[in-house]
Design a protein around this motif. Sequence first.
Motif, PDB file in Angstrom:
ATOM      1  N   GLY A 259       2.047  15.638   1.214  1.00  0.00           N
ATOM      2  CA  GLY A 259       1.736  15.752  -0.212  1.00  0.00           C
ATOM      3  C   GLY A 259       0.810  16.918  -0.508  1.00  0.00           C
ATOM      4  N   ASP A 260       0.385  17.004  -1.771  1.00  0.00           N
ATOM      5  CA  ASP A 260      -0.623  18.000  -2.135  1.00  0.00           C
ATOM      6  C   ASP A 260      -1.765  17.266  -2.827  1.00  0.00           C
ATOM      7  OD1 ASP A 260       0.127  17.492  -4.740  1.00  0.00           O
ATOM      8  OD2 ASP A 260       1.586  19.127  -4.770  1.00  0.00           O
ATOM      9  N   VAL A 261      -2.594  18.020  -3.514  1.00  0.00           N
ATOM     10  CA  VAL A 261      -3.790  17.401  -4.078  1.00  0.00           C
ATOM     11  C   VAL A 261      -3.455  16.358  -5.155  1.00  0.00           C
ATOM     12  CG1 VAL A 261      -4.237  19.083  -5.912  1.00  0.00           C
ATOM     13  CG2 VAL A 261      -6.164  17.985  -4.745  1.00  0.00           C
ATOM     14  N   PHE A 262      -2.259  16.445  -5.721  1.00  0.00           N
ATOM     15  CA  PHE A 262      -1.877  15.476  -6.758  1.00  0.00           C
ATOM     16  C   PHE A 262      -0.869  14.435  -6.262  1.00  0.00           C
ATOM     17  CE2 PHE A 262      -3.012  19.372  -9.097  1.00  0.00           C
ATOM     18  CZ  PHE A 262      -4.095  18.875  -9.792  1.00  0.00           C
ATOM     19  N   SER A 263      -0.272  14.673  -5.126  1.00  0.00           N
ATOM     20  CA  SER A 263       0.738  13.719  -4.656  1.00  0.00           C
ATOM     21  C   SER A 263       0.373  13.212  -3.261  1.00  0.00           C
ATOM     22  CB  SER A 263       2.116  14.389  -4.616  1.00  0.00           C
ATOM     23  OG  SER A 263       2.104  15.449  -3.700  1.00  0.00           O
ATOM     24  N   ARG A 264       1.004  12.128  -2.886  1.00  0.00           N
ATOM     25  CA  ARG A 264       0.608  11.450  -1.656  1.00  0.00           C
ATOM     26  C   ARG A 264       1.274  12.020  -0.408  1.00  0.00           C
ATOM     27  NH1 ARG A 264      -1.676   6.598  -2.387  1.00  0.00           N
ATOM     28  NH2 ARG A 264      -0.951   5.893  -0.357  1.00  0.00           N
ATOM     29  N   THR A 265       0.535  11.999   0.655  1.00  0.00           N
ATOM     30  CA  THR A 265       1.108  12.288   1.973  1.00  0.00           C
ATOM     31  C   THR A 265       1.475  10.947   2.601  1.00  0.00           C
ATOM     32  OG1 THR A 265      -0.225  14.273   2.277  1.00  0.00           O
ATOM     33  CG2 THR A 265       0.517  13.185   4.286  1.00  0.00           C
TER      34      THR A 265
ATOM     35  N   ASN B 239       0.843  -1.210   0.000  1.00  0.00           N
ATOM     36  CA  ASN B 239       0.000   0.000   0.000  1.00  0.00           C
ATOM     37  C   ASN B 239       0.880   1.263   0.000  1.00  0.00           C
ATOM     38  OD1 ASN B 239      -2.294  -1.457  -0.093  1.00  0.00           O
ATOM     39  ND2 ASN B 239      -2.885  -1.150   2.021  1.00  0.00           N
ATOM     40  N   ARG B 240       1.942   1.192  -0.760  1.00  0.00           N
ATOM     41  CA  ARG B 240       2.868   2.328  -0.988  1.00  0.00           C
ATOM     42  C   ARG B 240       3.564   2.798   0.282  1.00  0.00           C
ATOM     43  NH1 ARG B 240      -0.473   5.307  -5.858  1.00  0.00           N
ATOM     44  NH2 ARG B 240      -1.912   3.592  -6.128  1.00  0.00           N
TER      45      ARG B 240
ATOM     46  N   GLY C 107      -3.029   9.236   5.749  1.00  0.00           N
ATOM     47  CA  GLY C 107      -2.782   9.399   4.316  1.00  0.00           C
ATOM     48  C   GLY C 107      -3.138  10.774   3.793  1.00  0.00           C
ATOM     49  N   GLN C 108      -3.768  11.603   4.639  1.00  0.00           N
ATOM     50  CA  GLN C 108      -4.107  12.963   4.211  1.00  0.00           C
ATOM     51  C   GLN C 108      -3.319  14.010   4.999  1.00  0.00           C
ATOM     52  OE1 GLN C 108      -8.571  11.588   4.175  1.00  0.00           O
ATOM     53  NE2 GLN C 108      -8.521  13.673   3.458  1.00  0.00           N
ATOM     54  N   VAL C 109      -3.178  13.770   6.295  1.00  0.00           N
ATOM     55  CA  VAL C 109      -2.398  14.670   7.153  1.00  0.00           C
ATOM     56  C   VAL C 109      -1.495  13.793   8.014  1.00  0.00           C
ATOM     57  CG1 VAL C 109      -2.513  16.494   8.897  1.00  0.00           C
ATOM     58  CG2 VAL C 109      -4.382  16.242   7.267  1.00  0.00           C
TER      59      VAL C 109
END
Lengths: 441, 477
Positions: B107-113, B87-88, B210-212
């Motif tokens: 990350g940002d809206v296009f890349s992963r955190t 899962n990366r 995965g978001q923050v």
Amino acid sequence: MKKLLVFLTFAIIAITAIGCGGKAPLTIWVGSESEAFYQQKMEEYKAFYQNQNGVEFPHDIRVVGVDTGTAASTFLDDTEAGADIFTAAHDNLGKLITGSSAVAPIQSQALLNQIQNDNPDSFLNVIKGTVGGVQYTFGVPYVAQALVLYYNKDFVSETQAQSWEGILEAAVAANKQALSLAGTDGFNNSFILLATEKETGYTSLRLYENGVQDNTFGTGDDTIAKLKWAQRFFNHPNGAKRPSDSGWEVELSDKISIAFIGGAWHFNAAKAAVGEDKLGITILPTFTLTSEDAYGDAEAGTLFQSGTFADAKLFFMKKDSNYQEYLEDILLFLTTKDVQEESFEVAANLPAYKNAAEEFEAFQADTLDAKLATAQVRMFEYGIPQPFGFVSRYNTYYYSKGAPDLILDILENKDGEFTTHQQILAQMQIVESLWKTGLRP
Amino acid sequence: MDLENKINKKPRVTSRFLSFNKNLFLNTKDKFISFVNRFKNGSIGTKLSHFIMGAGNFYHKQYIKGSIFFIIQAAFLTLFISSPEVNRTPLGFKSIGNFFTLGTVEGDVFSRTDNSMLMLLFGVVTFGIIAMFLAAYFASIRSAVKADQDLASGKKPTSFKQDIASLLDERFHVAMLTPAIIGITVFTILPTIFMILIAFTNFNHERPAGQVLFDWVGFQNFLDIFSGTGEIAVRFGPVLTWTLIWAFFATSTNYIGGILLALLINKKEVKFKKLWRTIFILTIALPQFISLLAMRNLLSEYGPINAILQNLGITEAPIRFLANANSAWTARITIIVINIWIGIPYTMLMTSGILMNVPAELYEAAQIDGATKRQAFFNITIPYILFVTTPYLITSFIGNITSFNVIYLLTGGAPTVSGYIAGETDLLVTWLYKLTIDQSDYNIGSVIAIMTFIITASATLLSYRRSKSYKEEDAFQ
């Protein structure tokens, strides 16, 4: 025997380990009620893709029926295991795009154009969110929903159903309760709080307007007057009643009450409780302030139209999906006007398409489904989408911090503590604080 | 004597603590010396086994066994060094660093955190894998040493076939327990450690995985119980108090009621004993949630009980017994009463069995000594029941502390308390459910889970160790 036991133990472990592998197909989560419909649509999409590209769609597609109320939370629990496309109510947007966002922004100009052209302005405002200081469109509306009035035609005439006073008159005549509610939460009391002046559409109430926490105001004169009116309505022996443990279905079927406020998801239960031939459906009624209710600028005789949260269900795309390049094209197909109309006919999904009432043939039929759809579309004029999608905590503040119960205390005039306008105002100041901060002042 | 005990207690605890540490130190020292000696005195194969697992077995021509150890080492090193992504998020050595940082890439809206939750989980898993690898590592050395010892004593080192035969015979327990221990480690111990560690982070609804990124916060979440105006500070005390009140009454009412019912049914004068028992057992056979929902409907505002009360003229308006109750205590008492109805048959069933097994000689002896029926009851029956059922009483109390169904299905924790998630009838466990499943405040949820564990474990240990069932274990055998 011992050998067999050891063999079985290790065989179970091996089978379990093998069973954990495999690549997931392109997965789409839709509402359970629409699973078969969207399965059919995806078959059609594959054929459409082949016609357009001259080759077969290169991946397996799996459509899974889920509870749309919890789909966003389920997705966030494990985004890697979540669907590539999933459905959720628009007010989940805030938690979906917290931080660096778990959903992908829509980039396809064709899809953005379709969204812009086919949806009412109120929906266009709530499908956008800001990530990293830039605003993007994240969701594609495809289903709409609003609260309407269900009533028992044996007791309430069509004319009486136009106003709460008329319904109360019918309840007195039949010695029944005027209204049942599905819950005490902030969604179900919206018919009072979101009511607007019929003539001007004015209301001083503000809920997180433009996504700003401080743009929240619940202590205006008209709000206090509306609550005073509602208090009288709830305290009348034949007036509205708070939801009971028995449930609104029992109250309607046992003829304890003669009307009910609900959404499309209550339709089948309402039909079963009242009977198909006796069930009336219309927009939420009006009410008129009396001198007893009037407060400050809100004068006696002012006519109010009950309001509603008019919500949209959206399709979202998973960020970093393995099938990212196909998702927008699929969404373009699934949310066209034609598919929405078919979805209404086949699965009774109220379309988000803005001109559905005029353009969809099925809306013109003399059926209960059509009446429900028409009433909902009309209620969009008097409603706002739930404004909690901007930031995830708004939803918690509005629903989960006890504000609905404080409002219920006003409606019931609990222990006689909310008899005067000032007492109601004081209580609403606490409510306003909970809405804004989640804390009492 | 008591005073003497109290005076002696403190030094005794201190001396036990010192003795424990001393033993631990000596034990470790002994093990280290034995390890070094083993290395010094071992064959070349044994020496090599310290670096290449299975080398000692190869040296003694135990090729299959040696291969298995070698494969384990190779697999471990491959996993550890290559750090494959699931899962990366990497496993292996990278996950150890990630365990401490909990991610660094926002990350940002296009890349992963970075997914802090997976990093924490994979860190725990990697430590688990290392522990299991170490167990295999030492097993490999022990195996080489044993082969050395076999040779030294003139025996031939065991073949793989002999090892398998031994595993299926005198060491069968090892063959069966190994998968079980691995299973317990993977499915119980590691998730529990993961859950405990979450209590030391700020993983909540504002920091979705995965978001923050979320981070370690030490004991802050525990300190929040005692200070501030947050949910946990304000509501922990009342919810804990109600949980203990509930557990006490739910346990005692069922226990006493069940015993009384069993005594009643066991009375000589009562006919159709089996029939009565069967009737009560039927309520156990019915799924509990059905009984609870039935009771909720019976007690609802327009349910039969309110209808009867109104028809008899006892009440004018329906009484709100549960979630809509005007007073928290109305709902609480109603819940306890419903629980009596649900729970008494269990105690009745168990006590009936015990009553039928009280040795008849005891009563006969009492009768000869001139004891009255009342004396026999209080001096034989009750002590016997108490002795046998104390463990049940304790587990029942613990079960009630973590009782979820009754509250969730009857009131959902309501009546609500404005400004807070925890309602008036919420127990620690239903509050925990709301905080985690509904609100995604996993850190606070984890703190509550740990506190619940501490309370239940302490209550169990204290009460059981002080009970006669523990002190006089052999008394009734």
